[in-house]
Design a protein around this motif. Structure first.
Motif, PDB file in Angstrom:
ATOM      1  N   ALA C  22      -7.311  11.152   5.322  1.00  0.00           N
ATOM      2  CA  ALA C  22      -6.404  11.936   6.344  1.00  0.00           C
ATOM      3  C   ALA C  22      -5.939  10.928   7.192  1.00  0.00           C
ATOM      4  CB  ALA C  22      -7.068  13.148   6.802  1.00  0.00           C
ATOM      5  N   GLU C  23      -6.900   9.983   7.645  1.00  0.00           N
ATOM      6  CA  GLU C  23      -6.568   9.004   8.715  1.00  0.00           C
ATOM      7  C   GLU C  23      -5.442   8.144   8.283  1.00  0.00           C
ATOM      8  OE1 GLU C  23     -10.804   8.511   8.292  1.00  0.00           O
ATOM      9  OE2 GLU C  23      -9.620  10.101   7.726  1.00  0.00           O
ATOM     10  N   LYS C  24      -5.731   7.578   7.019  1.00  0.00           N
ATOM     11  CA  LYS C  24      -4.773   6.608   6.525  1.00  0.00           C
ATOM     12  C   LYS C  24      -3.326   7.384   6.395  1.00  0.00           C
ATOM     13  CE  LYS C  24      -5.947   3.895   2.942  1.00  0.00           C
ATOM     14  NZ  LYS C  24      -6.204   3.562   1.373  1.00  0.00           N
ATOM     15  N   LEU C  25      -3.452   8.503   5.910  1.00  0.00           N
ATOM     16  CA  LEU C  25      -2.059   9.089   5.791  1.00  0.00           C
ATOM     17  C   LEU C  25      -1.514   9.510   7.140  1.00  0.00           C
ATOM     18  CD1 LEU C  25      -2.695  11.490   2.731  1.00  0.00           C
ATOM     19  CD2 LEU C  25      -0.974   9.622   3.136  1.00  0.00           C
ATOM     20  N   ASN C  26      -2.214   9.775   7.969  1.00  0.00           N
ATOM     21  CA  ASN C  26      -1.880  10.145   9.543  1.00  0.00           C
ATOM     22  C   ASN C  26      -1.182   8.869  10.031  1.00  0.00           C
ATOM     23  OD1 ASN C  26      -2.204  12.670  10.404  1.00  0.00           O
ATOM     24  ND2 ASN C  26      -4.502  12.315  10.672  1.00  0.00           N
ATOM     25  N   LYS C  27      -1.783   7.648   9.776  1.00  0.00           N
ATOM     26  CA  LYS C  27      -1.254   6.424  10.361  1.00  0.00           C
ATOM     27  C   LYS C  27       0.143   5.976   9.538  1.00  0.00           C
ATOM     28  CE  LYS C  27      -2.673   1.659  10.683  1.00  0.00           C
ATOM     29  NZ  LYS C  27      -3.391   0.665  10.046  1.00  0.00           N
ATOM     30  N   ILE C  68       1.650  -1.521   1.684  1.00  0.00           N
ATOM     31  CA  ILE C  68       1.114  -0.283   1.332  1.00  0.00           C
ATOM     32  C   ILE C  68       0.888  -0.252  -0.281  1.00  0.00           C
ATOM     33  CG2 ILE C  68       1.854   1.099   3.226  1.00  0.00           C
ATOM     34  CD1 ILE C  68       4.077   2.538   1.321  1.00  0.00           C
ATOM     35  N   SER C  69       1.757  -0.913  -0.969  1.00  0.00           N
ATOM     36  CA  SER C  69       1.284  -0.738  -2.498  1.00  0.00           C
ATOM     37  C   SER C  69       0.287  -1.588  -3.004  1.00  0.00           C
ATOM     38  CB  SER C  69       2.673  -1.144  -3.236  1.00  0.00           C
ATOM     39  OG  SER C  69       2.914  -2.411  -3.215  1.00  0.00           O
ATOM     40  N   LEU C  70      -0.118  -2.599  -2.237  1.00  0.00           N
ATOM     41  CA  LEU C  70      -1.050  -3.602  -2.653  1.00  0.00           C
ATOM     42  C   LEU C  70      -2.576  -2.754  -2.784  1.00  0.00           C
ATOM     43  CD1 LEU C  70       0.063  -6.651  -1.025  1.00  0.00           C
ATOM     44  CD2 LEU C  70       0.569  -5.845  -3.593  1.00  0.00           C
ATOM     45  N   PRO C  71      -3.266  -3.302  -3.688  1.00  0.00           N
ATOM     46  CA  PRO C  71      -4.244  -2.612  -4.031  1.00  0.00           C
ATOM     47  C   PRO C  71      -5.599  -2.976  -2.432  1.00  0.00           C
ATOM     48  CG  PRO C  71      -4.207  -4.035  -5.726  1.00  0.00           C
ATOM     49  CD  PRO C  71      -3.050  -4.103  -4.796  1.00  0.00           C
ATOM     50  N   TRP C  77      -2.927  -1.336   1.124  1.00  0.00           N
ATOM     51  CA  TRP C  77      -3.418   0.284   1.401  1.00  0.00           C
ATOM     52  C   TRP C  77      -3.907   0.976   0.130  1.00  0.00           C
ATOM     53  CZ3 TRP C  77      -1.340   3.389   5.747  1.00  0.00           C
ATOM     54  CH2 TRP C  77      -1.032   2.619   7.048  1.00  0.00           C
ATOM     55  N   GLY C  78      -3.495   0.488  -1.045  1.00  0.00           N
ATOM     56  CA  GLY C  78      -3.793   1.133  -2.091  1.00  0.00           C
ATOM     57  C   GLY C  78      -3.107   2.474  -2.583  1.00  0.00           C
ATOM     58  N   LEU C  79      -2.197   2.340  -2.088  1.00  0.00           N
ATOM     59  CA  LEU C  79      -1.416   4.029  -2.308  1.00  0.00           C
ATOM     60  C   LEU C  79      -0.745   3.983  -3.723  1.00  0.00           C
ATOM     61  CD1 LEU C  79       0.754   4.440   1.163  1.00  0.00           C
ATOM     62  CD2 LEU C  79      -1.634   4.978   0.370  1.00  0.00           C
ATOM     63  N   ASP C  80      -0.771   5.062  -4.255  1.00  0.00           N
ATOM     64  CA  ASP C  80      -0.328   5.399  -5.594  1.00  0.00           C
ATOM     65  C   ASP C  80       1.390   5.559  -5.479  1.00  0.00           C
ATOM     66  OD1 ASP C  80      -2.573   5.401  -7.180  1.00  0.00           O
ATOM     67  OD2 ASP C  80      -3.023   7.400  -6.507  1.00  0.00           O
ATOM     68  N   TRP C  81       2.048   5.926  -6.616  1.00  0.00           N
ATOM     69  CA  TRP C  81       3.536   5.749  -6.565  1.00  0.00           C
ATOM     70  C   TRP C  81       4.008   6.985  -5.822  1.00  0.00           C
ATOM     71  CZ3 TRP C  81       5.744   1.509  -6.760  1.00  0.00           C
ATOM     72  CH2 TRP C  81       5.204   0.380  -7.389  1.00  0.00           C
ATOM     73  N   PRO C  82       3.411   8.212  -6.028  1.00  0.00           N
ATOM     74  CA  PRO C  82       3.813   9.537  -5.331  1.00  0.00           C
ATOM     75  C   PRO C  82       3.919   9.120  -3.878  1.00  0.00           C
ATOM     76  CG  PRO C  82       2.284  10.198  -6.861  1.00  0.00           C
ATOM     77  CD  PRO C  82       2.372   8.448  -6.903  1.00  0.00           C
ATOM     78  N   GLU C  83       3.122   8.387  -3.203  1.00  0.00           N
ATOM     79  CA  GLU C  83       3.291   7.916  -1.938  1.00  0.00           C
ATOM     80  C   GLU C  83       4.042   6.793  -1.431  1.00  0.00           C
ATOM     81  OE1 GLU C  83      -0.306   8.090  -3.175  1.00  0.00           O
ATOM     82  OE2 GLU C  83       0.191  10.044  -3.063  1.00  0.00           O
ATOM     83  N   ILE C  84       3.988   5.685  -2.383  1.00  0.00           N
ATOM     84  CA  ILE C  84       5.076   4.672  -2.168  1.00  0.00           C
ATOM     85  C   ILE C  84       6.530   4.951  -2.420  1.00  0.00           C
ATOM     86  CG2 ILE C  84       5.650   2.341  -2.923  1.00  0.00           C
ATOM     87  CD1 ILE C  84       2.674   2.468  -4.144  1.00  0.00           C
TER      88      ILE C  84
END
Lengths: 408, 408, 408, 408
Positions: C22-27, C68-71, C77-84
């Motif tokens: 949650a913290e990561k997404l908050n940020k 954010i898209s990098l592992p 951040w290791g985000l997935d495509w829905p977030e990116i």
């Protein structure tokens, strides 16, 4: 029917075509109105029943309408295409099957003029007047299955013809067959041995057009019955038969759509109820219903203008006779294709959307309001609209006229 | 049927709903497939005949499908709405009249849950399982003509109900009447004295839904038959009956359109011929036919996504039970209205345009392809689409939820 | 922005993806919101000015969004495509040029993963984190004008690349060239000798994407800079680069349209006046304005559902890695093409029709509302929508997947 | 420009209007062609620059076009509306801003005829010929903010007028103000003290129409400058000013769309490349591009027919003079509204879709092809199209004519 600004008044005595006497037009107006009035009484039940409209075909026979396109020298009325097609469109506003059949009668008569010799025209036009012949169609040149062989100077035909609109109960037929590399076009009485009408038309629309098949078995065609200059391969003028076919259909489409509009209008005015959430007392005050009618109006006006323009364009070509040039023919073909595409698109939309201004109760079988969509949908599939658009695009972009053929 | 990416597989054993056993779903898949297969054999001729599909209703009775929405505690299958509505949509892909009737059966059962007491639910659900009741509809609250008077603690109803889909051959009915200022909703066996089924449904579409009228003459309704919390005036939860009604219809619309697409596809692949001017050997290679199928595909995918989203949204609301808030109810109503509007617009367009990818011969009555447009056109007129759009606009612009009512 | 039901909330802390704290997404939410807020202040004037958005590119650099898209193993951040893609769509709701550039940055990074060796990925991902590189595009494989020759084990490139979105002010570029029969794809720093950025992007839309040309003159590319498995000719997985490109564009289209809707909504609510003939006090009560908003809503919901479905489909493919099969790739390509076609058609209509709910004064240059149509119109012309529909038709009718290529 | 079948040839010597000498038409054709040719050279850069087209306005002044609508008795050309509006439409095919301004010049002159006394007409028409006045518009009766007070038999005006197209650089203005309960309409030289032109037109389309505001500060209007029968409240004939305004706009819309079509056509023919997947050598053979052009053609033909019908309808009304009846006025208003709605809908679609037949490179600022959409979009927002449709629906359904007013 005040929604149409021009051609529906074609039959009124104040039209400004100098060579047509007011009395003649008065009489024509009366005849068409009488015939339409009688057809209207049974059109919904006859749509349900399908089959051959024998009584109604005889009504047309008795009305004199079979003669209006023939020259006065033969005893016809000598009307021009705007008036002839005006009759077709007006009847289509009531009964698009019968209008189709009557239109095809005029088409067969025009074909004799386009393809035949003077002697053939004399004989067949006189016969039509004298015997009150109703002509039918067995000339569908796309189907290759009917062939002719020569026999003692005459011909024997075998095969099967499809989409023979109006062959059933016709007195005379135009028939085509492949002979060597050519298309042979001939006339014959429907009751001649070798012609079997199959009564097999079962489409969901235009249900009383008898557009089924005809089986040809050892049919004898005499030399003098073969029209001399057959088919699209002939002179430029002969290729305008296709133009006339397309234009006839287009007038039927427009008549169907005008009729759909008119029936919807009467229903909204006299049978629909205001929607409870509309806040108005009558559906005729509902802002959305009004907007829909505005849209129908605009589309219908555009369609009518294009159709009338195409009719005038064809009349102009017809009057040019054998002097018609390729570009005159081409321009007319473009005008007709334009009107046909627009009438098709607009008509289908209107015939489906009218229910949104009448409401759910108008789906009752007793109203028969679905027949407009069924008739138009069935009748607009002869040649794909996308290819018509392609042809028009070739004109619009590359300035190439449609190549004369069985659909262009 | 590979054109649908998700919900059509609802009945396949690999679905990821944990509390549904694979065996149960296997069985359901098999039943639906069997029923649909049998319905398919006669659907075209039954569309022509109209009337009550007695044999087919008995087939559904025998299939066990009348029980799938009932909780397991009563002997039902305990399925959720995604599965129940998946059955309705799947059957609508074959026979939209029967799918409509089965859907309305589920609706009446849900109404008992929404409006009735626990005791009434117990009794009526047990009765449904035990007697294999098929429920029909005589609850059309917009018509004010049926009224109730009190008599010795019970009620006597008189009047006439319209659009009573599935009342004919129903075992049990939900009936509404106006009593003082309230809407009284009750259950009664169809064969009770005072109920006359008029067999007068004659619309051109959904022809075997028996959506005609029922005359109510001195009908006795006992106190215990009156559902305790009747009508849209009740709690938020009770108002979700409207949501379910709208959602059922929407699933039927989608099923009809999917079916139209599928029949057109099979026709193009196996019966159509390439257009002579196309330059290709098979219509499946025609650039315009492909473009049309591409358009159908895109519209169908969008419709399916919206419908499935609405189904999930409703299931979520259903599970909230009495805790549902106004905004949860409102959001779900928006989702359903969105899906309904889109399915209506898209469906009508597809059901009319499919003929442009099949060609003229597909208008044959033996194919029955016009029934898709007729069924959808008839079924999409309950409430005007313009007012639905207005409601959605009020949400989109003013952030106001649709006001709960008989159509929202 | 309440008009979107799902993915716009991607960045909110209540999302249910377990492996994202949650913290990561908050940020992330905070960062995107801050960046968008700053971009919004100048977006209208920058659209007028065109050219390179140097300040805004540096803002993105400073924000951390380049990582954010990098592992996570590289410090990303290791985000997935829905977030990116959610970030791209959200930024496109404010500034579709910058969103495009950021999206293409993610695309270049994904390309390294798809085409490069593990060592190349290690080096270039680490470099990206360490040096905060902003990647640009000089990889447009359709243009054949750039060629490579071998020289001492390395390569020398000459030619000209077009549509090099984001090359200006990029730190690193992906560059392609034809070498023998293959497509050579390599990375290089933008400031290397031999690379001339021509600053010649002058389209009327997406004006700050610097999508102009790059001249390549004797550009040295070292062996280790050549990605090992270049191009669409490679494995199935490498061909998903095209899928990602198309999906990025589609998210930008949707963001543009959502933004057009939102600005129109605010204008109608706060600046428009009721039409004098409407009889209402505020345009938000006008029945036609509401109907238009309802239509916009329905179309936007359908677009959003299709786009989100395509995003999920791509994420699924991405996770399959080298195990992806042709049919999995094909299904995903169909989902993306479906979303792209629908978003294009719907977006163009909405971006043009919004003026009908705002009125004439909203054409003021100070509002900049025309930029939505200009941006979307410019951005939706990469590959013709008719061919996209043809491809989808080939799937819908013939069950043939799109053939992997530079646009499919 | 062969895409138009009729009215674009209005200026050619073979037109069949007997009372117009061939020499006069030859000369007019030459003038319009020269002016258009000069405007064309700079129209793209002037669209970018906006502001007042001083040089081009002076070109029009020098061309003699300011006089063509004035009767021959005053030294004008005495042309009828089909020719006058033909000039406007033809110029709009090149430069829709200047065409708009010239059209409004004709409108102000017609207003003098409609509202003024014979003496006023004499004086102002003679002055126009003698001084070559270019008239501008400060008569926007919907804005209530400008008021007049009487002072010594004359008037003093204060307030602000909006949408004053062509006021900048005009020699003479028509100005309106509210005086007691009436609308006072007057003429005044633009350079009179009290008139401040605000040079504040900043819309994204029709950028050189100077349609900004004019501040009126203690403006003295002499008694003889007040037109005697002002405003829509006057006789039926005076209310046809609105008809003319709407018809002028409609001709500009059509000219814009015809121009968009023509520029697209030239681009496709001479600059576009065939799509790699099309399998053809030139985009002019692409089946989808041809289909799109076919669609554009059909829509343009329908629009042209409706516009020309409306022009003829207006000319007919104009010739009726004070004898015009309410139903004649109403029918003409319906014709004009029909043409306006259709031209708006069709034009917006064509101006946006042309890029799909030109491809991505045609978005280059150097081509300026986006100006068509911008110009049309800006210019079609004066009154909402939905209310126009409602009005037409009221005619189509209820047979009620539009009520004369500032937009009908």
């Amino acid at each position: 029917m005040n929604y149409n600004t021009s051609r529906l008044n074609v039959l009124s005595p104040d039209m400004s075509i100098a060579d047509l006497k007011a009395e003649k037009l008065n009489k024509l107006t009366e005849i068409v109105s009488d015939v339409a009035g009688t057809l209207a009484k049974t059109v919904i039940e006859r749509d349900k029943a399908g089959g051959t409209a024998k009584t109604e075909r005889d009504l047309i026979r008795a009305s004199g309408l079979l003669h209006i396109s023939l020259p006065e020298e033969y005893g016809g009325w000598g009307l021009d295409w705007p008036e002839i097609l005006g009759v077709v469109r007006t009847l289509a506003q009531t009964d698009s099957s019968l209008a189709h059949l009557l239109g095809f009668h005029y088409l067969q008569l025009a074909t004799i003029d386009l393809y035949g010799s003077n002697a053939q025209r004399d004989e067949l036009y006189q016969g039509t007047i004298k015997n009150n012949w109703f002509w039918g169609n067995a000339l569908n040149s796309i189907s290759a299955s009917t062939t002719a062989v020569e026999q003692d100077g005459d011909y024997v035909l075998n095969g099967k013809k499809y989409y023979c609109s109006g062959a059933v109960d016709a007195d005379m037929l135009l028939i085509s067959a492949h002979f060597c590399d050519k298309l042979l076009v001939a006339t014959a009485p429907t009751d001649r041995e070798g012609i079997t009408l199959n009564h097999d038309w079962d489409s969901f629309g235009q249900r009383q057009t008898d557009s089924g098949s005809v089986t040809i078995t050892d049919l004898k065609i005499y030399q003098h019955e073969v029209l001399t200059s057959p088919g699209p391969a002939g002179s430029i003028r002969t290729t305008t038969r296709t133009s006339l076919t397309q234009l006839l259909l287009t007038n039927v489409y427009l008549g169907i759509t005008e009729s759909a509009f008119e029936q919807a209008k009467q229903y909204t005015l006299h049978q629909s109820k205001a929607w409870f959430a509309s806040g108005v007392g009558h559906p005729g005050q509902d802002p959305y219903i009004l907007r829909n009618y505005g849209n129908f109006w605009v589309q219908l006006q555009a369609a009518a203008q294009l159709v009338e323009n195409a009719v005038d364009s064809f009349q102009h070509c017809w009057q040019l006779g054998n002097n018609i040039t390729n570009s005159q023919r081409g321009k007319c073909a473009v005008d007709i294709a334009t009107a046909k595409v627009f009438s098709t698109q607009t008509g289908l939309e209107i015939c489906s959307k009218i229910f949104e201004v009448t409401g759910a109760r108008a789906t009752s079988g007793s109203q028969g309001i679905d027949r407009f969509w069924r008739n138009l949908r069935t009748h607009t599939l002869h040649d794909p609209i996308d290819y018509k658009l392609k042809e028009l695009g070739d004109w619009a972009l590359n300035e190439e006229f449609p190549e004369p053929g069985i659909y262009s």
